[in-house]
Design a protein around this motif. Sequence first.
Motif, PDB file in Angstrom:
ATOM      1  N   GLY A  44     -39.723  55.356 -44.603  1.00  0.00           N
ATOM      2  CA  GLY A  44     -39.165  55.343 -43.264  1.00  0.00           C
ATOM      3  C   GLY A  44     -38.457  56.651 -42.997  1.00  0.00           C
ATOM      4  N   SER A  45     -37.513  56.615 -42.072  1.00  0.00           N
ATOM      5  CA  SER A  45     -36.733  57.808 -41.760  1.00  0.00           C
ATOM      6  C   SER A  45     -35.385  57.380 -41.210  1.00  0.00           C
ATOM      7  CB  SER A  45     -37.473  58.702 -40.760  1.00  0.00           C
ATOM      8  OG  SER A  45     -37.678  57.990 -39.552  1.00  0.00           O
ATOM      9  N   ALA A  46     -34.481  58.343 -41.104  1.00  0.00           N
ATOM     10  CA  ALA A  46     -33.139  58.061 -40.608  1.00  0.00           C
ATOM     11  C   ALA A  46     -32.696  59.180 -39.683  1.00  0.00           C
ATOM     12  CB  ALA A  46     -32.159  57.918 -41.771  1.00  0.00           C
ATOM     13  N   ALA A  47     -31.780  58.845 -38.789  1.00  0.00           N
ATOM     14  CA  ALA A  47     -31.242  59.831 -37.848  1.00  0.00           C
ATOM     15  C   ALA A  47     -29.776  59.513 -37.587  1.00  0.00           C
ATOM     16  CB  ALA A  47     -32.022  59.796 -36.541  1.00  0.00           C
ATOM     17  N   ILE A  48     -29.037  60.534 -37.190  1.00  0.00           N
ATOM     18  CA  ILE A  48     -27.631  60.364 -36.836  1.00  0.00           C
ATOM     19  C   ILE A  48     -27.539  60.243 -35.321  1.00  0.00           C
ATOM     20  CG2 ILE A  48     -25.339  61.416 -36.901  1.00  0.00           C
ATOM     21  CD1 ILE A  48     -26.248  62.871 -39.457  1.00  0.00           C
ATOM     22  N   THR A  49     -26.837  59.212 -34.844  1.00  0.00           N
ATOM     23  CA  THR A  49     -26.658  59.005 -33.410  1.00  0.00           C
ATOM     24  C   THR A  49     -25.563  59.925 -32.873  1.00  0.00           C
ATOM     25  OG1 THR A  49     -25.025  57.254 -33.718  1.00  0.00           O
ATOM     26  CG2 THR A  49     -27.352  56.588 -33.648  1.00  0.00           C
ATOM     27  N   ASP A  50     -25.452  60.003 -31.565  1.00  0.00           N
ATOM     28  CA  ASP A  50     -24.443  60.855 -30.933  1.00  0.00           C
ATOM     29  C   ASP A  50     -23.020  60.488 -31.341  1.00  0.00           C
ATOM     30  OD1 ASP A  50     -26.361  62.334 -29.624  1.00  0.00           O
ATOM     31  OD2 ASP A  50     -26.238  61.172 -27.770  1.00  0.00           O
ATOM     32  N   ASP A  51     -22.795  59.217 -31.684  1.00  0.00           N
ATOM     33  CA  ASP A  51     -21.446  58.788 -32.074  1.00  0.00           C
ATOM     34  C   ASP A  51     -21.237  58.789 -33.590  1.00  0.00           C
ATOM     35  OD1 ASP A  51     -23.034  56.597 -32.583  1.00  0.00           O
ATOM     36  OD2 ASP A  51     -21.785  55.174 -31.501  1.00  0.00           O
ATOM     37  N   SER A  73     -25.461  52.387 -40.368  1.00  0.00           N
ATOM     38  CA  SER A  73     -24.265  52.731 -41.118  1.00  0.00           C
ATOM     39  C   SER A  73     -23.233  53.260 -40.139  1.00  0.00           C
ATOM     40  CB  SER A  73     -24.556  53.792 -42.171  1.00  0.00           C
ATOM     41  OG  SER A  73     -23.360  54.268 -42.750  1.00  0.00           O
ATOM     42  N   SER A  74     -22.045  52.705 -40.155  1.00  0.00           N
ATOM     43  CA  SER A  74     -21.005  53.160 -39.241  1.00  0.00           C
ATOM     44  C   SER A  74     -20.052  54.141 -39.925  1.00  0.00           C
ATOM     45  CB  SER A  74     -20.225  51.978 -38.691  1.00  0.00           C
ATOM     46  OG  SER A  74     -19.622  51.259 -39.768  1.00  0.00           O
ATOM     47  N   ASP A  75     -20.247  54.428 -41.226  1.00  0.00           N
ATOM     48  CA  ASP A  75     -19.343  55.327 -41.931  1.00  0.00           C
ATOM     49  C   ASP A  75     -19.994  56.655 -42.305  1.00  0.00           C
ATOM     50  OD1 ASP A  75     -21.067  54.643 -43.959  1.00  0.00           O
ATOM     51  OD2 ASP A  75     -19.545  53.797 -45.281  1.00  0.00           O
ATOM     52  N   GLY A  76     -21.010  57.056 -41.561  1.00  0.00           N
ATOM     53  CA  GLY A  76     -21.667  58.325 -41.832  1.00  0.00           C
ATOM     54  C   GLY A  76     -22.542  58.317 -43.059  1.00  0.00           C
ATOM     55  N   GLY A  77     -22.898  57.127 -43.552  1.00  0.00           N
ATOM     56  CA  GLY A  77     -23.780  57.027 -44.694  1.00  0.00           C
ATOM     57  C   GLY A  77     -23.074  57.042 -46.033  1.00  0.00           C
ATOM     58  N   ARG A  78     -21.782  56.975 -46.029  1.00  0.00           N
ATOM     59  CA  ARG A  78     -21.045  57.002 -47.280  1.00  0.00           C
ATOM     60  C   ARG A  78     -20.862  55.594 -47.791  1.00  0.00           C
ATOM     61  NH1 ARG A  78     -21.667  62.018 -48.513  1.00  0.00           N
ATOM     62  NH2 ARG A  78     -20.814  63.476 -47.090  1.00  0.00           N
TER      63      ARG A  78
END
Length: 78
Positions: A44-51, A73-78
Amino acid sequence: FQHHPHSLEWGPMHWGHATSRDLISWEERPIALYPDELGTIFSGSAAITDDGKIVAAFTHHGEGGEAQSLAFSSDGGR
């Protein structure tokens, strides 16, 4: 990245997780996605949203076939 963390042989696929500031040196992080009741985790793939949230679109592979899934993920992937 897709891998089986418990063996060099084919097995239940997980999504690994690595980060880099320069795309040359990489730091491996804990597993990002584990197999669950829907099946193993394929490409698959992943992307960072504007927020600043991460959304991952990936393929679940299970006994019923394959399905497209989303994870957030709401913590930036951590």
